[in-house]
Every structure is written in structure tokens, then in C-alpha cells.
Design an enzyme around this catalytic site. Structure first.
Site, mmCIF file in Angstrom:
data_model
loop_
_atom_site.group_PDB
_atom_site.id
_atom_site.type_symbol
_atom_site.label_atom_id
_atom_site.label_comp_id
_atom_site.label_asym_id
_atom_site.label_seq_id
_atom_site.Cartn_x
_atom_site.Cartn_y
_atom_site.Cartn_z
ATOM 1 N N HIS A 60 0.822 -1.204 0.000
ATOM 2 C CA HIS A 60 0.000 0.000 0.000
ATOM 3 C C HIS A 60 0.861 1.261 0.000
ATOM 4 C CE1 HIS A 60 -3.204 -2.633 2.180
ATOM 5 N NE2 HIS A 60 -3.270 -2.771 0.869
ATOM 6 N N TYR A 129 -0.018 0.903 13.829
ATOM 7 C CA TYR A 129 0.801 1.833 13.063
ATOM 8 C C TYR A 129 0.270 3.244 13.165
ATOM 9 C CZ TYR A 129 -2.197 -0.355 9.417
ATOM 10 O OH TYR A 129 -3.224 -0.921 8.704
#
EC number: 5.1.3.13
Length: 200
Positions: A60, A129
Site C-alpha cells: 500500500h 501503526y
């Protein structure tokens, strides 16, 4: 903070302090990150994912600017975390580096403009994250994580489990043909602007 082979990716290793009460650890330090990067990327969003063994997320990335830098920590279980240089014109274009994250004392920083992916090596792998920008659906893109042109060495003996979106993602050559990959010089210019401002 230790730089990895892909420029813009860093491995952070922090200490824990234990006594008879338990343990204390600083998971993220803006000061340490600023010292390595020359700027503070900021934190706009904190994400948590829980994955069963074999789940493969990515590769991504978000359009630049502002793209999305990530600071990735595996709180429990284990993942193979991979950073991919998808910046056209980069001297390490299409190169990747994999880091096993199975200890919350180790975190991976992925600069804006790089691709990010990980595979869960265990059930109940919990990854947190921190991102420099919030999620923006129209600016998010992906490259197929099993693209042979990338040749990422995912572990043998684990069947990859992909979302439909990731399964349908184009290879890197097709993304380059469409003009959807970040440009290396533009990434460097964006990084310089962050250093001048001192923050993301």
C-alpha cells in the site's frame, strides 16, 4: 534508529524498563525520529490490525503529496514487514527489505512515497501503526504483493490470504505505465520541504 537499505526506511529499537511491578516502554519518540529524519512527521491517525496466520496486507501507498508515512509496531504475535521502493527514478527502484517484527521493542518507519506490506506469521498478530496523514480513499493505491517483478520473498509454507482489493491490485509495471507511482525527485523535494518546516 538504524537506516535500512531502502532510503527512507528506518528500524527503531527501544528499551524496556522492568521491575517487580512489571515493565515500562516508550513505544514512540518524536525526538528520536526527528533526530534521524531531520523533521517530525507528526501523527494524524493510529491504526490497529489483528490478522490470522497468512494474512498478507499491501503493498500500500498514498499519493504524494502528502502521501502517508507510517511507524509500525507488532504488539503481539509476529509479522514479516516489508518496505518497497516504488519511487520511479530511484536508484533502488523496485528494491525491498523485509524485517521480522515480533517484539514491541522493534518498530519500522516507512517514509512517505514508499510502499508498505506485511504478512502475519502467527495467528492473532496485532500490528499498530501511526500515520502522518489520515486515510483518504481516493489517494490510496496498491501494488500486488505477489508481483513477480518485485519478487518479494514471502515465507515458504504459508498460504497467503489477501483481501479482494489487494488480490485485484496491478503489478508494479502496470502501475508505472498508468503514471500512478511516486516520483523519486518529487519525494526528495517533499522531504526537503518537511525538513525546512521541521514537521509533517
Amino acid at each position: 534508529m538504524r537506516p535500512l537499505s531502502v532510503q527512507g526506511a528506518w528500524l527503531s529499537e527501544t528499551r524496556a524498563f522492568a521491575d517487580d511491578r512489571g515493565e515500562f516502554q516508550e513505544l514512540y519518540s518524536a525526538r528520536s525520529l526527528r533526530g534521524a529524519l531531520g523533521y517530525d512527521p507528526g501523527v494524524a491517525q493510529v491504526n490497529r490490525s489483528v490478522s490470522r496466520r497468512g494474512v498478507l496486507r499491501g503493498v500500500h501507498f498514498a499519493q504524494l503529496p502528502p502521501s502517508q508515512a507510517k511507524y509500525v509496531t507488532c504488539l503481539s504475535g509476529a509479522v514479516l514487514d516489508v518496505v518497497v521502493d516504488i519511487r520511479t527514478g530511484s536508484p533502488t527502484y523496485r528494491a525491498w527489505e523485509a524485517v521480522r517484527l515480533d517484539d514491541p521493542h522493534r518498530s519500522l518507519y516507512v517514509e512517505a512515497g514508499l510502499g508498505h506490506s506485511f504478512m502475519a506469521l502467527t495467528d492473532d498478530a496485532v500490528v499498530v501503526y501511526l500515520t502522518s496523514q489520515g486515510y483518504a480513499a481516493g489517494r490510496e493505491h496498491g501494488v500486488h504483493p505477489l508481483d513477480p517483478d518485485l519478487g518479494i520473498a514471502w515465507p515458504d509454507g504459508i498460504e497467503p490470504v489477501l483481501s479482494e482489493k489487494d488480490r485485484q491490485a496491478p503489478g508494479i509495471a502496470e502501475m508505472e505505465r498508468r503514471g500512478l507511482l511516486p516520483d523519486y525527485e518529487e519525494c526528495l523535494a517533499f522531504r526537503r520541504s518537511l525538513c525546512e518546516r521541521g514537521t509533517g
